[in-house]
Motif scaffolding. Sequence first.
Motif, PDB file in Angstrom:
ATOM      1  N   PRO A 170       1.050  16.837  11.246  1.00 51.14           N
ATOM      2  CA  PRO A 170       1.217  18.090  10.494  1.00 51.14           C
ATOM      3  C   PRO A 170       1.901  17.846   9.142  1.00 51.14           C
ATOM      4  O   PRO A 170       2.430  16.755   8.902  1.00 51.14           O
ATOM      5  CB  PRO A 170       2.128  18.922  11.407  1.00 51.14           C
ATOM      6  N   PHE A 182       3.815   8.041  16.226  1.00 52.27           N
ATOM      7  CA  PHE A 182       2.455   8.608  16.240  1.00 52.27           C
ATOM      8  C   PHE A 182       1.862   8.528  17.646  1.00 52.27           C
ATOM      9  O   PHE A 182       1.695   7.435  18.201  1.00 52.27           O
ATOM     10  CB  PHE A 182       1.554   7.868  15.240  1.00 52.27           C
ATOM     11  N   ARG A 221      -5.769  10.417   3.726  1.00 56.06           N
ATOM     12  CA  ARG A 221      -4.759  11.372   4.093  1.00 56.06           C
ATOM     13  C   ARG A 221      -3.594  11.397   3.104  1.00 56.06           C
ATOM     14  O   ARG A 221      -2.971  12.428   2.850  1.00 56.06           O
ATOM     15  CB  ARG A 221      -4.255  11.015   5.492  1.00 56.06           C
ATOM     16  N   SER A 222      -3.311  10.236   2.512  1.00 56.11           N
ATOM     17  CA  SER A 222      -2.163  10.144   1.605  1.00 56.11           C
ATOM     18  C   SER A 222      -2.362  10.953   0.333  1.00 56.11           C
ATOM     19  O   SER A 222      -1.461  11.023  -0.497  1.00 56.11           O
ATOM     20  CB  SER A 222      -1.884   8.701   1.215  1.00 56.11           C
ATOM     21  N   LYS A 276       0.844  -1.208   0.000  1.00 53.59           N
ATOM     22  CA  LYS A 276       0.000   0.000   0.000  1.00 53.59           C
ATOM     23  C   LYS A 276       0.873   1.251   0.000  1.00 53.59           C
ATOM     24  O   LYS A 276       0.667   2.164  -0.788  1.00 53.59           O
ATOM     25  CB  LYS A 276      -0.896   0.001   1.250  1.00 53.59           C
ATOM     26  N   ASN A 277       1.857   1.265   0.892  1.00 55.64           N
ATOM     27  CA  ASN A 277       2.637   2.497   1.060  1.00 55.64           C
ATOM     28  C   ASN A 277       3.614   2.746  -0.084  1.00 55.64           C
ATOM     29  O   ASN A 277       4.150   3.848  -0.210  1.00 55.64           O
ATOM     30  CB  ASN A 277       3.381   2.482   2.400  1.00 55.64           C
ATOM     31  N   ASP A 295       3.788   0.791  12.259  1.00 55.34           N
ATOM     32  CA  ASP A 295       2.586   0.088  11.771  1.00 55.34           C
ATOM     33  C   ASP A 295       2.469  -1.327  12.342  1.00 55.34           C
ATOM     34  O   ASP A 295       1.383  -1.911  12.304  1.00 55.34           O
ATOM     35  CB  ASP A 295       2.615  -0.002  10.241  1.00 55.34           C
ATOM     36  N   GLU A 337      12.921   4.254   4.121  1.00 56.78           N
ATOM     37  CA  GLU A 337      12.007   3.112   3.935  1.00 56.78           C
ATOM     38  C   GLU A 337      12.148   2.506   2.535  1.00 56.78           C
ATOM     39  O   GLU A 337      12.421   3.227   1.564  1.00 56.78           O
ATOM     40  CB  GLU A 337      10.551   3.586   4.131  1.00 56.78           C
ATOM     41  N   PRO A 351      13.116  12.428   9.559  1.00 59.98           N
ATOM     42  CA  PRO A 351      13.030  11.679   8.297  1.00 59.98           C
ATOM     43  C   PRO A 351      11.607  11.225   7.975  1.00 59.98           C
ATOM     44  O   PRO A 351      11.272  10.049   8.082  1.00 59.98           O
ATOM     45  CB  PRO A 351      13.971  10.487   8.532  1.00 59.98           C
ATOM     46  N   ARG A 360      -1.253   6.114  18.653  1.00 62.72           N
ATOM     47  CA  ARG A 360      -1.299   4.750  18.129  1.00 62.72           C
ATOM     48  C   ARG A 360      -1.595   3.694  19.193  1.00 62.72           C
ATOM     49  O   ARG A 360      -1.657   2.508  18.871  1.00 62.72           O
ATOM     50  CB  ARG A 360      -0.007   4.407  17.389  1.00 62.72           C
TER      51      ARG A 360
HETATM   52  C1  UD1 Z   1       3.967   6.911   6.299  1.00 58.48           C
HETATM   53  C2  UD1 Z   1       3.138   5.669   6.101  1.00 58.48           C
HETATM   54  C3  UD1 Z   1       2.578   5.178   7.414  1.00 58.48           C
HETATM   55  C4  UD1 Z   1       3.689   4.975   8.419  1.00 58.48           C
HETATM   56  C5  UD1 Z   1       4.538   6.230   8.529  1.00 58.48           C
HETATM   57  C6  UD1 Z   1       5.757   6.052   9.423  1.00 58.48           C
HETATM   58  C7  UD1 Z   1       2.268   5.938   3.871  1.00 58.48           C
HETATM   59  C8  UD1 Z   1       1.079   6.118   2.998  1.00 58.48           C
HETATM   60  N1  UD1 Z   1       2.053   5.983   5.188  1.00 58.48           N
HETATM   61  O1  UD1 Z   1       3.111   7.933   6.796  1.00 58.48           O
HETATM   62  O2  UD1 Z   1       1.906   3.934   7.206  1.00 58.48           O
HETATM   63  O3  UD1 Z   1       3.144   4.688   9.681  1.00 58.48           O
HETATM   64  O4  UD1 Z   1       5.022   6.628   7.229  1.00 58.48           O
HETATM   65  O5  UD1 Z   1       6.524   4.997   8.982  1.00 58.48           O
HETATM   66  O6  UD1 Z   1       3.372   5.723   3.387  1.00 58.48           O
HETATM   67  N2  UD1 Z   1       5.618  14.740  10.679  1.00 58.48           N
HETATM   68  C9  UD1 Z   1       5.675  16.084  10.978  1.00 58.48           C
HETATM   69  N3  UD1 Z   1       5.590  16.977   9.954  1.00 58.48           N
HETATM   70  C10 UD1 Z   1       5.443  16.587   8.657  1.00 58.48           C
HETATM   71  C11 UD1 Z   1       5.394  15.196   8.364  1.00 58.48           C
HETATM   72  C12 UD1 Z   1       5.481  14.301   9.405  1.00 58.48           C
HETATM   73  O7  UD1 Z   1       5.802  16.481  12.136  1.00 58.48           O
HETATM   74  O8  UD1 Z   1       5.372  17.452   7.765  1.00 58.48           O
HETATM   75  C13 UD1 Z   1       5.703  13.753  11.784  1.00 58.48           C
HETATM   76  C14 UD1 Z   1       4.419  12.916  11.891  1.00 58.48           C
HETATM   77  O9  UD1 Z   1       3.412  13.578  12.641  1.00 58.48           O
HETATM   78  C15 UD1 Z   1       4.933  11.687  12.579  1.00 58.48           C
HETATM   79  C16 UD1 Z   1       6.341  11.528  11.969  1.00 58.48           C
HETATM   80  O10 UD1 Z   1       6.697  12.797  11.466  1.00 58.48           O
HETATM   81  O11 UD1 Z   1       5.060  11.916  13.955  1.00 58.48           O
HETATM   82  C17 UD1 Z   1       6.443  10.488  10.881  1.00 58.48           C
HETATM   83  O12 UD1 Z   1       5.526  10.786   9.870  1.00 58.48           O
HETATM   84  P1  UD1 Z   1       5.781  10.397   8.360  1.00 58.48           P
HETATM   85  O13 UD1 Z   1       7.034   9.614   8.224  1.00 58.48           O
HETATM   86  O14 UD1 Z   1       5.639  11.631   7.532  1.00 58.48           O
HETATM   87  O15 UD1 Z   1       4.549   9.442   8.064  1.00 58.48           O
HETATM   88  P2  UD1 Z   1       3.606   9.449   6.798  1.00 58.48           P
HETATM   89  O16 UD1 Z   1       4.382   9.707   5.571  1.00 58.48           O
HETATM   90  O17 UD1 Z   1       2.418  10.286   7.077  1.00 58.48           O
END
Ligand code: UD1
Length: 419
Positions: free
Chosen positions: A122, A328, A92-93, A22-23, A305, A188, A161, A331
């Motif tokens: 965010p 998160f 959300r994605s 999915k991701n 996850d 990843e 990251p 979670r």
């Molecule tokens: C992706 C995955 C999700 C997985 C996550 C972490 C997809 C579709 N989803 O989500 O399944 O659980 O990676 O491995 O690929 N953050 C900020 N600011 C930002 C972006 C992120 O503060 O602009 C924080 C988030 O709130 C969180 C952390 O960074 O605490 C990690 O988030 P991120 O790696 O961005 O996760 P996603 O890409 O949303």
Amino acid sequence: MESYHIRGGNRICGEYSVKGSKNAALPILAAALLCDGECEITNAPQISDVDSMKTMLKELGCGITAKSGTLIIDSKHITADTISLERMKEMRSSVFLMGALLGRCGSAVLSQPGGCNIGSRPIDLHLHALRRLGVEICERDNLVICRGRRLKGANINFAFPSVGATENAMMAATAAEGQTVLSNCAREPEIYALQDFLNACGADISGAGSDIIHINGGRPLHGASHKIIPDRIECGTYLVAAAATGGEILVHHAESGHLASILQKLKETGCTVRQESDRIYVKACGRLKALDRLITGPYPRFPTDMQSPFIAMLALAEGESFIEETIFENRFNFTSELIEMGADITIKGNTAIVKGVQKLNGSVVKATDLRGGAALTLAGLMAEGTTIIQNIEHIERGYENFPEALQSLGADIRKNDER
Ligand code: UD1
């Protein structure tokens, strides 16, 4: 309202073929927008998140034909640059479309995705990267309006990251003139898969999988074929289902290197774990042992996850497990439902303390989010009596034919109890 009805007590035993990730699929489908031509994406999982992405691409003007796991996306005629609030809420994605739309059309308008069931989530890191590439961003009335007709390569360092921010930056930088260097990137396997796809389309990207990615931008992208990598989280969920129910499983089409941290923790619980080329075998040997330290983190550390399925499994393990969630903040929400089923779990800050109990009881519980919902389903398989899982739309976002697959492995589970 759809639900799963589970009669617990059966072991999960047999063989399973892992589906596409999915991701990996979601950002790659978004990235197809960057190509002036037809892309063929194979091994895409048939899940509702992919359906939502297909709908959004159609709304933006793409032609899409889908036959089982193969999608043909024709992005020659993009007619819109706006993602509606409704769509952002649905998935959300959809935030991934921001970098791709900017790269293709020079503009993107979307709603603030806001928080969700697993955390505040965010998008500041995404916006920071886009601003560095020369995008002008105006945030007003819950809208994010991005304009960037002439993107320019830049050095961008991520404060954290973030997977999504790294992917968005890669997509926009592919269209930016000159060189972009992204540092402190997420590592990843799905980032590597995105690089692979974009390069097949004519981009010049290197370094994905490490924390520094180089992009020579500004090349026109054409269509290409790409096979989606196996879903390491789906794979891990089935391995844990077998371990948690005292069963054994052989999964095919796995990428065992991507599951190293998960397999290590399964071994620590006392399971037999064997890996050979693209297959993984896991067998539970007696009562599982508690884990005194499981900490989630960015890849290659233990994936957030998989935290929920592990907590469900550890609910019956011998001893006390300590699970720290660093990604998160919400979670652990699903644990209140697991406690309803008889689990002994205490949350202290970002640590869950799970004292193994002798049995779980069937109950009516609500899936709170995708992985929490999968975890409750596993708990239903482990429990005595009948469990009803409500709000399964969360689960079906990310697991293809979940009840059917579990049934084929010996579970007594029905959707909407069509007995
Ligand atoms: C992706 C995955 C999700 C997985 C996550 C972490 C997809 C579709 N989803 O989500 O399944 O659980 O990676 O491995 O690929 N953050 C900020 N600011 C930002 C972006 C992120 O503060 O602009 C924080 C988030 O709130 C969180 C952390 O960074 O605490 C990690 O988030 P991120 O790696 O961005 O996760 P996603 O890409 O949303």
